[in-house]
Design a protein around this motif. Structure first.
Motif, PDB file in Angstrom:
ATOM      1  N   UNK A  20      -3.207  -3.742  22.029  1.00  0.00           N
ATOM      2  CA  UNK A  20      -2.486  -4.027  21.030  1.00  0.00           C
ATOM      3  C   UNK A  20      -4.751  -4.784  20.753  1.00  0.00           C
ATOM      4  N   UNK A  21      -5.422  -4.928  21.573  1.00  0.00           N
ATOM      5  CA  UNK A  21      -6.592  -5.232  21.208  1.00  0.00           C
ATOM      6  C   UNK A  21      -6.824  -3.838  21.084  1.00  0.00           C
ATOM      7  N   UNK A  22      -5.862  -2.840  21.073  1.00  0.00           N
ATOM      8  CA  UNK A  22      -6.960  -1.156  20.261  1.00  0.00           C
ATOM      9  C   UNK A  22      -7.256  -1.528  19.313  1.00  0.00           C
ATOM     10  N   UNK A  23      -5.509  -1.645  18.999  1.00  0.00           N
ATOM     11  CA  UNK A  23      -4.743  -1.298  17.752  1.00  0.00           C
ATOM     12  C   UNK A  23      -5.559  -2.673  16.158  1.00  0.00           C
ATOM     13  N   UNK A  24      -6.278  -4.037  17.133  1.00  0.00           N
ATOM     14  CA  UNK A  24      -6.688  -4.641  16.295  1.00  0.00           C
ATOM     15  C   UNK A  24      -8.180  -3.997  16.397  1.00  0.00           C
ATOM     16  N   UNK A  25      -8.957  -3.755  16.509  1.00  0.00           N
ATOM     17  CA  UNK A  25      -9.781  -2.826  16.787  1.00  0.00           C
ATOM     18  C   UNK A  25     -10.280  -2.266  15.605  1.00  0.00           C
ATOM     19  N   UNK A  26      -8.721  -1.272  15.916  1.00  0.00           N
ATOM     20  CA  UNK A  26      -8.912   0.008  14.564  1.00  0.00           C
ATOM     21  C   UNK A  26      -8.796  -0.654  12.714  1.00  0.00           C
ATOM     22  N   UNK A  27      -8.236  -2.168  12.996  1.00  0.00           N
ATOM     23  CA  UNK A  27      -7.708  -2.538  11.993  1.00  0.00           C
ATOM     24  C   UNK A  27      -9.767  -2.948  11.166  1.00  0.00           C
ATOM     25  N   UNK A  28     -10.113  -3.367  11.979  1.00  0.00           N
ATOM     26  CA  UNK A  28     -11.423  -4.501  12.297  1.00  0.00           C
ATOM     27  C   UNK A  28     -12.650  -3.586  11.618  1.00  0.00           C
ATOM     28  N   UNK A  29     -12.472  -2.646  11.859  1.00  0.00           N
ATOM     29  CA  UNK A  29     -13.161  -1.028  12.333  1.00  0.00           C
ATOM     30  C   UNK A  29     -13.490  -0.398  10.554  1.00  0.00           C
ATOM     31  N   UNK A  30     -12.052  -0.807  10.190  1.00  0.00           N
ATOM     32  CA  UNK A  30     -12.003  -0.558   8.898  1.00  0.00           C
ATOM     33  C   UNK A  30     -12.366  -1.292   7.850  1.00  0.00           C
ATOM     34  N   UNK A  31     -12.718  -2.444   8.576  1.00  0.00           N
ATOM     35  CA  UNK A  31     -12.770  -3.606   7.035  1.00  0.00           C
ATOM     36  C   UNK A  31     -11.983  -4.063   6.732  1.00  0.00           C
ATOM     37  N   UNK A  32     -10.533  -4.436   8.062  1.00  0.00           N
ATOM     38  CA  UNK A  32      -9.865  -4.845   7.076  1.00  0.00           C
ATOM     39  C   UNK A  32      -9.382  -6.165   8.093  1.00  0.00           C
ATOM     40  N   UNK A  33      -8.549  -7.423   7.420  1.00  0.00           N
ATOM     41  CA  UNK A  33      -8.443  -8.788   8.352  1.00  0.00           C
ATOM     42  C   UNK A  33      -6.705  -8.318   8.679  1.00  0.00           C
ATOM     43  N   UNK A  34      -6.400  -8.873  10.126  1.00  0.00           N
ATOM     44  CA  UNK A  34      -5.329  -8.862  10.101  1.00  0.00           C
ATOM     45  C   UNK A  34      -4.372 -10.204   9.837  1.00  0.00           C
ATOM     46  N   UNK A  35      -3.593  -9.931   9.271  1.00  0.00           N
ATOM     47  CA  UNK A  35      -2.554 -11.125   9.137  1.00  0.00           C
ATOM     48  C   UNK A  35      -1.399 -11.215  10.130  1.00  0.00           C
ATOM     49  N   UNK A  36      -0.376  -9.961   9.422  1.00  0.00           N
ATOM     50  CA  UNK A  36       1.255  -9.748  10.898  1.00  0.00           C
ATOM     51  C   UNK A  36       1.207  -8.632  11.242  1.00  0.00           C
ATOM     52  N   UNK A  37       1.488  -7.894  12.413  1.00  0.00           N
ATOM     53  CA  UNK A  37       1.990  -6.517  11.997  1.00  0.00           C
ATOM     54  C   UNK A  37       3.013  -6.004  12.966  1.00  0.00           C
ATOM     55  N   UNK A  38       4.139  -5.691  12.955  1.00  0.00           N
ATOM     56  CA  UNK A  38       5.531  -5.464  13.401  1.00  0.00           C
ATOM     57  C   UNK A  38       5.784  -4.250  13.623  1.00  0.00           C
ATOM     58  N   UNK A  39       5.552  -4.147  15.498  1.00  0.00           N
ATOM     59  CA  UNK A  39       5.696  -2.941  15.028  1.00  0.00           C
ATOM     60  C   UNK A  39       7.856  -2.858  15.430  1.00  0.00           C
TER      61      UNK A  39
END
Length: 137
Positions: A20-39
């Motif tokens: 989860x931390x790794x996925x959040x890092x991808x999102x932030x590195x791409x310049x996005x903010x995470x609201x909600x992500x469901x797998x």
């Protein structure tokens, strides 16, 4: 917030906290903010039904990504992943199941931040991004 769910199978993401931390890092590195992500992890048959119902495609796939975001540069989505297909693709590409799973997890996020893979050049760019982020894990 990133959450993992199962539909018609019993599956747990290995090292889910780190993932989860790794996925959040991808999102932030791409310049996005995470609201909600469901797998949502499921079987081939379950994902085939989604593919037929929502995309009018009649074939198996490893992942389907639904972008539910209403704001630019914000991530809100549902990503369905067939564990059956991930296992088969891992064997086909001579990867471990874990390697292929991580690639598919990143693939879904990359779709949500704007990358596509319909054309050859787009697919090469998507693979390069996947490889880049896999090297960061």
């Amino acid at each position: 917030m990133i959450q993992f769910f199962n539909e018609d199978i019993d599956f747990k993401v290995p090292q889910s906290r780190i993932t989860k931390k790794w996925l959040l890092n991808i999102i932030e590195a791409e310049g996005f903010h995470l609201n909600q992500l469901n797998y949502i992890f499921c079987s081939d048959e379950y994902l085939l039904k989604i593919n037929q119902q929502y995309l009018e495609h009649d074939f198996y796939t490893d992942i389907i990504t639904f972008d539910n975001s209403e704001e630019d540069n914000h991530i809100e989505g549902d990503i369905f992943i067939s564990i059956d297909r991930v296992k088969e693709n891992a064997t086909l590409h001579q990867k471990t199941f874990e390697e292929e799973l991580l690639r598919v997890l990143a693939h879904g996020v990359l779709h949500l931040v704007g990358y596509d893979d319909l054309e050859d050049e787009q697919e090469l760019q998507m693979r390069a991004k996947e490889d880049h982020y896999l090297s960061k894990l």
